[in-house]
Design a protein around this motif. Structure first.
Motif, short mmCIF file in Angstrom:
data_model
loop_
_atom_site.label_atom_id
_atom_site.label_comp_id
_atom_site.label_asym_id
_atom_site.label_seq_id
_atom_site.Cartn_x
_atom_site.Cartn_y
_atom_site.Cartn_z
N GLN A 66 8.75 57.96 -52.79
CA GLN A 66 7.36 58.07 -53.24
C GLN A 66 7.06 59.45 -53.79
O GLN A 66 6.35 59.62 -54.78
CB GLN A 66 6.42 57.74 -52.07
CG GLN A 66 6.46 56.28 -51.65
CD GLN A 66 5.57 56.01 -50.45
OE1 GLN A 66 4.98 56.92 -49.88
NE2 GLN A 66 5.49 54.75 -50.06
N ASP A 67 7.63 60.47 -53.13
CA ASP A 67 7.44 61.84 -53.61
C ASP A 67 8.08 62.03 -54.98
O ASP A 67 7.49 62.65 -55.89
CB ASP A 67 8.04 62.82 -52.60
CG ASP A 67 7.84 64.26 -53.02
OD1 ASP A 67 6.67 64.69 -53.14
OD2 ASP A 67 8.83 64.97 -53.23
N GLN A 68 9.28 61.46 -55.17
CA GLN A 68 9.94 61.55 -56.47
C GLN A 68 9.16 60.80 -57.54
O GLN A 68 9.04 61.26 -58.67
CB GLN A 68 11.36 61.00 -56.37
CG GLN A 68 12.30 61.87 -55.54
CD GLN A 68 13.69 61.27 -55.42
OE1 GLN A 68 13.92 60.13 -55.81
NE2 GLN A 68 14.62 62.04 -54.88
N ASN A 69 8.62 59.64 -57.17
CA ASN A 69 7.80 58.88 -58.13
C ASN A 69 6.59 59.70 -58.56
O ASN A 69 6.23 59.73 -59.74
CB ASN A 69 7.34 57.56 -57.51
CG ASN A 69 8.44 56.52 -57.52
OD1 ASN A 69 9.34 56.58 -58.34
ND2 ASN A 69 8.37 55.58 -56.61
N ALA A 70 5.94 60.35 -57.59
CA ALA A 70 4.77 61.16 -57.91
C ALA A 70 5.15 62.30 -58.85
O ALA A 70 4.43 62.62 -59.80
CB ALA A 70 4.14 61.71 -56.62
N GLN A 71 6.32 62.94 -58.59
CA GLN A 71 6.77 64.03 -59.46
C GLN A 71 7.09 63.53 -60.86
O GLN A 71 6.77 64.19 -61.85
CB GLN A 71 8.00 64.69 -58.84
CG GLN A 71 7.73 65.42 -57.53
CD GLN A 71 8.98 66.05 -56.95
OE1 GLN A 71 10.01 66.11 -57.59
NE2 GLN A 71 8.88 66.51 -55.71
N LEU A 72 7.72 62.35 -60.96
CA LEU A 72 8.06 61.80 -62.26
C LEU A 72 6.81 61.43 -63.05
O LEU A 72 6.73 61.67 -64.26
CB LEU A 72 8.96 60.57 -62.09
CG LEU A 72 10.40 60.86 -61.66
CD1 LEU A 72 11.13 59.56 -61.35
CD2 LEU A 72 11.14 61.64 -62.72
N VAL A 73 5.83 60.85 -62.38
CA VAL A 73 4.58 60.50 -63.06
C VAL A 73 3.87 61.76 -63.53
O VAL A 73 3.33 61.82 -64.65
CB VAL A 73 3.67 59.67 -62.12
CG1 VAL A 73 2.29 59.50 -62.74
CG2 VAL A 73 4.29 58.31 -61.85
N SER A 74 3.87 62.80 -62.68
CA SER A 74 3.26 64.07 -63.08
C SER A 74 3.98 64.66 -64.28
O SER A 74 3.35 65.16 -65.23
CB SER A 74 3.30 65.05 -61.91
OG SER A 74 2.82 66.32 -62.29
N LEU A 75 5.31 64.58 -64.27
CA LEU A 75 6.08 65.08 -65.40
C LEU A 75 5.81 64.28 -66.66
O LEU A 75 5.71 64.84 -67.76
CB LEU A 75 7.58 65.04 -65.05
CG LEU A 75 8.54 65.59 -66.11
CD1 LEU A 75 8.20 67.05 -66.42
CD2 LEU A 75 9.98 65.47 -65.63
N SER A 76 5.67 62.96 -66.50
CA SER A 76 5.38 62.14 -67.67
C SER A 76 4.02 62.48 -68.25
O SER A 76 3.83 62.46 -69.47
CB SER A 76 5.44 60.65 -67.29
OG SER A 76 4.33 60.27 -66.51
N ASP A 77 3.05 62.82 -67.40
CA ASP A 77 1.73 63.23 -67.89
C ASP A 77 1.84 64.52 -68.71
O ASP A 77 1.19 64.67 -69.75
CB ASP A 77 0.76 63.43 -66.72
CG ASP A 77 0.39 62.11 -66.05
OD1 ASP A 77 0.54 61.05 -66.70
OD2 ASP A 77 -0.03 62.14 -64.88
#
Length: 297
Positions: A66-77
């Motif tokens: 979940q933490d990695q998903n949050a980081q990836l979504v933030s990076l995609s933004d």
């Protein structure tokens, strides 16, 4: 093992007892069942502790995922924001090129005519490693596009410098605050009801609204036209001129140098006008061109 065995059970202190006879193989079978039961209990206890350990590890992996998903979504933004900035720069570049006549037609600023939206193109994905690969691919494409755009900007800067074009003289700002009542191009005349080519655009605004010069230049005409409209024409160099019609008054005179943003008059309804507005035209070597071609602000 196949002998007969007797099990004597004394019932009380008076000497009463009871005998149980059974064969040896039955006794051996009972011992074997007991051993199997003990072994099964040991296995179940071990399985239970392994299950608890795996459950704990799974919880940790889920939290990490979940933490990695949050980081990836933030990076995609962040990538999407960078993509938006690049698109704005490319659009600005394309407009500047048309303004200085390097490109005669509008240029498609999206690569290969494709909408480059990272969120729609790469999310949601079901595997994080796939998202990582797509993200690296997207960043590589973005890096190539940025390098290409940098080269185009350098080319444009060289062209502007060699041609002596002064960007401050280009009519890049809106001449008046209002709304477009009639755009540039074909329209139905409000007076004849027939189709005609509108050589400028009409910007509706209340009477008395300030009209400002959209760029530096020199006033080549300030007076009343044949239809009774108070008009001003400004030369912006390079064969480019802008005219402003139907004004209430004029605050400049012929031959006067004007600065970008300087007030040159006020909105009115002088001449043949259906209401208060500013008729704004831009001409390149006498040929009417769409004023939106130059407006950046």
């Amino acid at each position: 093992m196949f002998r007969h065995y007797q099990l004597v059970i004394f019932r009380d202190h008076h000497g009463a007892y009871r005998k149980l006879r059974f064969r040896g193989w039955l006794f051996a079978l009972m011992l074997l069942a007991l051993a199997a039961l003990v072994a099964g209990d040991v296995y179940l206890v071990k399985y239970y502790y392994n299950y608890k350990r795996m459950e704990h590890e799974l919880t940790e992996w889920e939290a990490r995922g979940q933490d990695q998903n949050a980081q990836l979504v933030s990076l995609s933004d962040k990538v999407k924001a960078l993509e938006t900035d690049l698109a704005r720069i490319r659009s600005f570049d394309a407009k500047l090129r048309r303004m200085v006549n390097l490109d005669q037609e509008p240029r498609d600023v999206s690569p290969e005519g494709e909408q480059k939206d990272f969120d729609k193109k790469y999310l949601p994905l079901y595997r994080q490693e796939m998202l990582g690969r797509k993200l690296h691919q997207f960043l590589a494409e973005l890096r190539d596009q940025t390098a290409l755009e940098l080269a185009r900007q350098q080319e444009l800067a060289t062209l502007v410098e060699t041609a002596g074009v002064r960007l401050a003289a280009l009519p890049t700002r809106w001449p008046v605050a209002g709304w477009i009542a009639a755009p540039f191009g074909e329209r139905v005349s409000p007076f004849t009801g027939k189709k005609e080519f509108h050589k400028g655009m009409d910007i509706a605004a209340p009477v008395g609204t300030e009209v400002r010069s959209p760029g530096e230049g020199t006033v080549t005409f300030a007076g009343e036209t044949e239809d009774g409209s108070f008009s001003v024409v400004i030369d912006h160099q390079g064969g480019l001129a802008a005219s402003f019609g139907h004004m209430r008054d004029m605050l400049v005179t012929k031959g006067q140098a004007v600065a970008k943003g300087q007030v040159i008059g006020h909105v009115g309804d002088s001449g043949q006008a259906s209401g208060p507005h500013l008729h704004y035209e831009t001409r390149l070597y006498g040929v009417p061109v769409n004023p939106m071609r130059y407006i950046l602000e």
